[in-house]
Motif scaffolding. Structure first.
Motif, PDB file in Angstrom:
ATOM      1  N   GLU A   1       0.620  -1.484   0.185  1.00  0.00           N
ATOM      2  CA  GLU A   1      -0.147  -0.027   0.116  1.00  0.00           C
ATOM      3  C   GLU A   1       0.891   1.301  -0.028  1.00  0.00           C
ATOM      4  OE1 GLU A   1      -3.566   0.022   2.432  1.00  0.00           O
ATOM      5  OE2 GLU A   1      -2.989  -2.075   3.172  1.00  0.00           O
ATOM      6  N   GLY A   2       1.883   1.486  -0.758  1.00  0.00           N
ATOM      7  CA  GLY A   2       2.789   2.526  -0.860  1.00  0.00           C
ATOM      8  C   GLY A   2       3.643   2.780   0.206  1.00  0.00           C
ATOM      9  N   PHE A   3       3.939   1.863   1.175  1.00  0.00           N
ATOM     10  CA  PHE A   3       4.922   2.106   2.165  1.00  0.00           C
ATOM     11  C   PHE A   3       6.229   2.210   1.668  1.00  0.00           C
ATOM     12  CE2 PHE A   3       7.523   0.723   5.555  1.00  0.00           C
ATOM     13  CZ  PHE A   3       6.838   1.413   6.811  1.00  0.00           C
ATOM     14  N   ASP A   4       7.082   2.926   2.058  1.00  0.00           N
ATOM     15  CA  ASP A   4       8.365   3.125   1.731  1.00  0.00           C
ATOM     16  C   ASP A   4       9.229   2.019   2.569  1.00  0.00           C
ATOM     17  OD1 ASP A   4      10.944   3.678   0.444  1.00  0.00           O
ATOM     18  OD2 ASP A   4      11.307   5.522   1.846  1.00  0.00           O
ATOM     19  N   ASP A   5       9.397   0.936   1.655  1.00  0.00           N
ATOM     20  CA  ASP A   5       9.819  -0.493   2.502  1.00  0.00           C
ATOM     21  C   ASP A   5      11.212  -0.514   1.789  1.00  0.00           C
ATOM     22  OD1 ASP A   5      10.086  -2.544   3.863  1.00  0.00           O
ATOM     23  OD2 ASP A   5       8.855  -3.746   2.687  1.00  0.00           O
ATOM     24  N   TYR A   6      12.228  -0.413   2.817  1.00  0.00           N
ATOM     25  CA  TYR A   6      13.609  -0.445   2.275  1.00  0.00           C
ATOM     26  C   TYR A   6      14.558  -1.308   3.740  1.00  0.00           C
ATOM     27  CZ  TYR A   6      14.476   3.314   5.789  1.00  0.00           C
ATOM     28  OH  TYR A   6      14.420   4.246   6.924  1.00  0.00           O
ATOM     29  N   ALA A   7      15.667  -1.656   3.116  1.00  0.00           N
ATOM     30  CA  ALA A   7      16.484  -2.377   4.158  1.00  0.00           C
ATOM     31  C   ALA A   7      18.233  -1.878   3.724  1.00  0.00           C
ATOM     32  CB  ALA A   7      16.727  -3.847   3.805  1.00  0.00           C
ATOM     33  N   THR A   8      18.845  -1.725   4.989  1.00  0.00           N
ATOM     34  CA  THR A   8      20.031  -1.074   4.779  1.00  0.00           C
ATOM     35  C   THR A   8      21.110  -2.292   5.063  1.00  0.00           C
ATOM     36  OG1 THR A   8      19.299   0.882   5.628  1.00  0.00           O
ATOM     37  CG2 THR A   8      21.694   0.599   5.551  1.00  0.00           C
ATOM     38  N   ALA A   9      22.330  -2.312   4.293  1.00  0.00           N
ATOM     39  CA  ALA A   9      23.237  -3.424   4.717  1.00  0.00           C
ATOM     40  C   ALA A   9      24.756  -2.729   4.168  1.00  0.00           C
ATOM     41  CB  ALA A   9      23.307  -4.748   3.894  1.00  0.00           C
ATOM     42  N   ARG A  10      25.628  -3.128   5.205  1.00  0.00           N
ATOM     43  CA  ARG A  10      27.058  -2.542   5.051  1.00  0.00           C
ATOM     44  C   ARG A  10      28.015  -3.728   5.058  1.00  0.00           C
ATOM     45  NH1 ARG A  10      29.323   1.160   9.608  1.00  0.00           N
ATOM     46  NH2 ARG A  10      27.601   2.425   8.997  1.00  0.00           N
ATOM     47  N   VAL A  11      28.698  -3.790   3.995  1.00  0.00           N
ATOM     48  CA  VAL A  11      29.612  -5.118   3.769  1.00  0.00           C
ATOM     49  C   VAL A  11      31.033  -4.595   3.606  1.00  0.00           C
ATOM     50  CG1 VAL A  11      30.322  -6.811   2.291  1.00  0.00           C
ATOM     51  CG2 VAL A  11      27.657  -6.342   2.606  1.00  0.00           C
ATOM     52  N   ARG A  12      32.007  -5.298   4.388  1.00  0.00           N
ATOM     53  CA  ARG A  12      33.464  -4.962   4.409  1.00  0.00           C
ATOM     54  C   ARG A  12      34.208  -6.108   3.963  1.00  0.00           C
ATOM     55  NH1 ARG A  12      34.840  -2.551   9.301  1.00  0.00           N
ATOM     56  NH2 ARG A  12      35.849  -4.284  10.123  1.00  0.00           N
ATOM     57  N   LEU A  13      35.036  -6.045   3.210  1.00  0.00           N
ATOM     58  CA  LEU A  13      35.825  -7.385   2.846  1.00  0.00           C
ATOM     59  C   LEU A  13      37.313  -6.796   3.209  1.00  0.00           C
ATOM     60  CD1 LEU A  13      35.435  -9.923   1.181  1.00  0.00           C
ATOM     61  CD2 LEU A  13      35.806  -8.757  -0.927  1.00  0.00           C
ATOM     62  N   GLU A  14      38.044  -7.624   3.867  1.00  0.00           N
ATOM     63  CA  GLU A  14      39.192  -7.435   4.374  1.00  0.00           C
ATOM     64  C   GLU A  14      40.057  -8.791   4.601  1.00  0.00           C
ATOM     65  OE1 GLU A  14      39.193  -5.511   8.184  1.00  0.00           O
ATOM     66  OE2 GLU A  14      37.302  -6.387   8.630  1.00  0.00           O
ATOM     67  N   LEU A  15      41.356  -8.553   4.874  1.00  0.00           N
ATOM     68  CA  LEU A  15      42.177  -9.699   4.894  1.00  0.00           C
ATOM     69  C   LEU A  15      42.169 -10.014   6.633  1.00  0.00           C
ATOM     70  CD1 LEU A  15      45.181  -9.494   2.591  1.00  0.00           C
ATOM     71  CD2 LEU A  15      43.119 -10.646   2.493  1.00  0.00           C
ATOM     72  N   ASP A  16      42.197 -11.095   6.685  1.00  0.00           N
ATOM     73  CA  ASP A  16      42.395 -11.529   8.196  1.00  0.00           C
ATOM     74  C   ASP A  16      43.296 -12.735   8.403  1.00  0.00           C
ATOM     75  OD1 ASP A  16      42.224 -11.872  10.859  1.00  0.00           O
ATOM     76  OD2 ASP A  16      40.443 -13.114  10.889  1.00  0.00           O
ATOM     77  N   GLY A  17      44.640 -12.528   8.767  1.00  0.00           N
ATOM     78  CA  GLY A  17      45.620 -13.567   8.542  1.00  0.00           C
ATOM     79  C   GLY A  17      45.886 -14.054   7.192  1.00  0.00           C
ATOM     80  N   GLY A  18      45.689 -13.171   6.337  1.00  0.00           N
ATOM     81  CA  GLY A  18      45.984 -13.441   5.125  1.00  0.00           C
ATOM     82  C   GLY A  18      44.966 -13.912   4.154  1.00  0.00           C
TER      83      GLY A  18
END
Lengths: 791, 167
Positions: A483-500
């Motif tokens: 019914e027109g609701f502003d429906d959203y989702a937020t995500a944050r993704v980080r890619l890094e090295l850990d122990g190589g």
């Protein structure tokens, strides 16, 4: 596919039955649920609740309670620092009652003390003087001339659209010309149906720990379905800016809609801010029943007209939902009930009205299936009556009218994704039936297995009066907010090295309520980034909203957000790789920490890029926009996506004692794409069993005085494993072209069709019309609400 | 009052116990063992199932004083010292029998008792043994599969062990 029976070894990506990241902690007992939290110096909070459903509050005297040794604070409405009301859609619910209570169990006062029993005893010493008022308990008492108006100062958006101030919201849906079409029908069936008040009954009680912070703000650790909705409602109540109301998800022991509204949140925070000490609140089971919203009880009137071959000509429906004392999410429940009122069937002419009432009954709001459950019991009961009237098999009359892609819903919305209703019905119909008389001994001289009989070990029968029945049903449910609701989702993704080695950290504020969203987020990251290790920090409000873990939307929405954030991270990794490491242009993909070209030849590794530092992206994902329904005609593209599930139930009924045993409950569901087959199967099993509960045992009994009479696990019955049938599952995967990975929201549909399927099977066994759920023994043997088949 | 008991093989003492407190409250709030869950606190749901001197009980129905001198095993005491999961715990993970997991500790304690007593339970036996444990998420199908799997694996290991012994 049929359902998997255990996790498959695999890479743990999308489509695998990947293992839950929280699974080991849950089986060894170290996973911290909200009721397990502790803090040095903490106090225990307790709520005093109204014993009356409707009363004026004349006076509250807290002197005796305050005098109890160990009591640190006693709060009433007079102590509220800021806003006095909250609400999900309409701000109509008092944090603590001021001059009036509108339902049994409404919070009136709060106590904080050094031991939970001290808090309970002190609360009992708060003296509240009430003057009881007449109780509004159904449509007649709510809309009668001179009826008490429950919210006389309404200013909400729905107030101008309703015929009476005790009508909370009303939504008609009109398509075609029902009056003109009605005379062309060869057969007409009408029916009145009633649905009792079901409870979500999550096993984890409402609980949380509020810790006052040095900056004057509050840190709240709580079991909830939507951190940001809690924050939005809490900040005005506490008189704090939102950034000083920091909420972290604590372990959630199930939800099913019960945690959409505030429970302990405001009360624990108010006590903590007032005392300057951490406050823990944990409801016991009785308070849990009184302290959260329930599924709307409903009365429904339906009229179906059809041609002799079963083709539907028109449907008229009126759906009256009891919203109880406060609005909660009732407006959206009305929208669902109205727009999904006729089920997954093509009908050229429809005249539908759905409404929710304000009453003095316990407040109702979200529960799995959300307005579609009530309608499904009625329209599926009607389809069986139609089959009876026409001499058709119940599956045949459904298949004749079943929707598929390209068909139009009564709201005018065209279904633009697969909707294989007929295929699902045929799938459950074509399964082999379970063996007859399963209690009979398999070896000569052996005793019958009483456990397989209605009544079980109670030894009430040896099969003399036991008859078998088979019933079918299908339901249709929208996924995500409508019914027109502003429906959203937020995500944050980080890619890094850990122990190589590369590791992905996925952050979202999505509530894991048991459904496995944490598993899905990790699967998406593995698939998109070609990594093995994925870390998921606890969700909190320092990140943007992920929306609610409800409406079968979280795999779609937060899964979609994580996928989108991963794609942004991948693009950045590839850009850096091309610029700094000479990777070729064209299509590259990530797999096993390596970067592969279209032919699968390695051109580099993630480590090449990540050695220079992490790559991080945050994105907001939205589903395609929807429209409000027209207030007069109900027309509009109101829903994002439709999902279907069908059931076949086999029951045995002891017709002498009115006992029902469900022998088998087979499901077929189209999930678009099974992101985690084992988890999807678990949703289908669990959802189906909640529907079975509504069919034969689950009801909060509310008297005309508005009081809940059975708020306990002794008296509110949820199915045990002995009440549970064998539940075979067929999963169809017909991708939705508009959804991430083609998936379709899966958690709610099985709760719709299982109830009417079980009742249809009991009707088949007994010949009774059975117009009310839950079906009780006296409906089956005393011919009361069971009513004769010709009724 | 003071309550002394043995929990998961370790002697434990709780001081300042109010006589109305349950064993469940003492375990969760005084001894720091929240694995046994507080879903109904009236003996209906089985979420707080523990072994008390060998018997399965709902810890919420046992007064703290009744546990004086007793041996109690909670879910925290089942896995091996190195964190090795029991066959029942592993099977719960493998079959998807854990969703929200609130019922899981009680179910696992009850299932361990069943598997210890019977390596070849029928479905009816499993249902009867677990009928005191409510679960709201799984529909029990995965729980039944877990117990079948744990019993079968344990039986296989027992057979393999017996063969090794015989050699």
């Amino acid at each position: 596919m049929t359902a998997p029976d255990r996790a498959r070894p695999g890479a743990g990506g999308v489509g695998d039955s990947a293992a839950r990241p929280d699974g080991v902690r849950k089986v060894i007992g170290t996973f911290a649920y909200s009721s397990d939290l502790r803090h040095d110096d903490m106090l225990w909070g307790h709520t005093l609740r109204s014993p009356h459903a409707h009363a004026r509050v004349l006076a509250i005297d807290t002197a005796d309670a305050r005098a109890v040794p160990g009591v640190a604070a006693v709060l009433t409405h007079a102590d509220l620092p800021a806003a006095t009301h909250y609400g999900l859609e309409i701000t109509d619910q008092p944090v603590l009652a001021a001059d009036r209570v509108r339902h049994h169990g409404e919070p009136v006062a709060l106590v904080a003390a050094d031991h939970p029993e001290t808090a309970r005893r002190a609360a009992a010493l708060v003296r509240v003087t009430y003057e009881e008022l007449p109780v509004v308990h159904d449509e007649a008492t709510a809309t009668a001339p001179g009826a008490p108006v429950l919210h006389p100062d309404r200013t909400d958006a729905y107030a101008a659209r309703v015929p009476h101030p005790n009508v909370l919201h009303r939504q008609p849906v009109r398509r075609g010309d029902t009056a003109a079409a009605a005379p062309t029908a060869d057969v007409v069936v009408t029916g009145d149906y009633e649905i009792g008040m079901q409870d979500q009954a999550p096993l984890g009680p409402e609980s949380g720990l509020a810790v006052p912070a040095d900056d004057g703000g509050i840190d709240l650790y709580v079991a909830t379905q939507w951190l940001h909705a809690d924050q939005r409602q809490l900040a005005p109540v506490l008189g704090l800016p939102p950034e000083k109301v920091r909420i972290t998800l604590a372990g959630v022991g199930g939800a099913f809609g019960a945690r959409e509204d505030l429970s302990v949140q405001a009360h624990a925070c108010l006590l903590a801010l007032s005392t300057g000490r951490p406050v823990k609140m944990v409801y016991n089971r009785e308070e849990s029943f009184l302290g959260h919203v329930h599924r709307h009880p409903a009365r429904l009137h339906y009229e179906h007209g059809a041609l002799r071959d079963g083709t539907l000509v028109y449907v008229r429906a009126r759906i009256v939902l009891d919203g109880g004392a406060y609005a909660s999410s009732s407006p959206a429940v009305v929208g669902n009930a109205a727009s999904l009122a006729i089920g997954p069937y093509r009908v050229p002419h429809a005249d539908i009205e759905a409404l929710a009432l304000y009453t003095n009954n316990p407040p109702c709001g979200a529960m799995r299936g959300f307005g579609a459950v009530q309608a499904c019991f009625a329209y599926e009961s009607q389809m069986d009556r139609l089959a009876d009237a026409l001499g058709l098999h119940p599956v045949d009359v459904r298949v004749r009218n079943a929707v598929d892609r390209g068909d139009t819903m009564p709201t005018g919305q065209v279904i633009d994704a697969p909707a294989p209703a007929a295929e699902l019905l045929r799938t459950v119909r074509d399964r082999p039936l379970p063996p007859e008389r399963p209690w009979e001994p398999t070896a000569p001289g052996a005793a019958p297995d009483l456990r397989a009989l209605p009544g079980g070990l109670s030894n009430t029968t040896h099969g003399e009066d036991v008859v078998r029945g088979v019933g079918y049903a299908i339901g249709i449910k929208n996924a995500a907010y409508s019914e027109g609701f502003d429906d959203y989702a937020t995500a944050r993704v980080r890619l890094e090295l850990d122990g190589g080695a590369p590791v992905a950290t996925v952050r979202s504020a999505a509530a894991e309520v048991g459904q496995g969203n944490v598993t899905v987020q990790a699967q998406v990251a593995r698939t998109e980034l070609g990594v093995t290790r994925v870390v998921l920090p606890p969700p909190d409000t320092t990140l943007g909203s992920a929306g609610s873990s409800s409406a079968s939307r979280q795999t779609y929405m937060t899964g979609g957000a994580v996928r989108q954030a991963c794609a942004a991270v991948r693009d950045e990794v590839l850009r850096i790789g091309r610029e700094r490491h000479g990777w070729p242009g064209g299509a590259l993909r990530l797999s096993g920490g390596r970067v592969l070209d279209a032919a699968g030849t390695p051109v580099g590794t993630l480590a090449d890029v990540l050695r220079d530092g992490p790559v991080e992206r945050e994105t907001v994902f939205r589903h395609r926009p929807t429209e409000p329904f027209d207030p007069v005609t109900g027309q509009g593209n109101g829903h994002v996506q439709y999902a279907l599930c069908a059931h076949r139930a086999v029951v045995e009924v002891d017709t002498a004692l009115g006992l029902v045993k469900v022998v088998e409950l087979a499901a077929a569901q189209d999930v678009g794409r099974a992101v985690n087959p084992l988890a999807v199967t678990g949703q289908i099993h669990g959802g189906a069993l909640q529907g079975l509960g509504l069919a034969v045992m689950e009801e909060i009994l509310v008297g005309p005085d508005g009081r809940a009479r059975n708020p306990s696990f002794t008296d509110y019955l949820i199915p045990t494993v002995l009440d549970t049938p064998v539940m075979p599952v067929d999963i169809l995967e017909r991708p939705d072209p508009h959804a991430p990975y083609g998936l379709r929201g899966a958690g709610e549909p099985p709760t719709l069709s299982s109830t009417p399927a079980v009742v249809a099977a009991v009707r088949d066994a007994t010949g009774l019309a059975l117009r009310r759920v839950p079906v009780r023994p006296d409906h089956l043997v005393a011919d009361r609400l069971g009513t004769a088949p010709e009724d | 009052m003071r309550v002394s008991l043995t929990v998961n093989g370790r002697p434990r003492t709780a001081d300042g116990v109010w006589p109305g407190e349950s064993l469940l409250f003492v375990l969760r709030e005084r001894l720091g063992l929240p694995g046994s869950k507080n879903a109904c606190e009236q003996g209906e749901c089985g979420s707080c199932t523990v072994r008390l001197d060998g018997d399965l009980v709902c810890a919420c129905l046992v007064a703290a004083g009744q546990a004086e001198g007793a041996e109690v095993t909670t879910v925290e005491g089942l896995a091996g010292p190195g964190g090795d999961l029991t066959p029942v715990q592993r099977a719960f993970l493998d079959t998807g029998a854990v969703q929200c997991g609130f019922c899981t500790p009680g179910l696992i304690v009850a299932a361990e008792a069943l598997v210890a007593a019977d390596l070849h339970p029928s479905d009816g036996d499993i249902r009867e043994a677990l009928s005191g444990n409510l679960c709201r998420c799984t529909g029990y199908e995965a729980v039944l599969a877990a117990v079948r799997l744990a019993a079968a694996r344990t039986a296989r290991e027992a057979t393999a062990g017996a063969e090794t012994d015989a050699r």
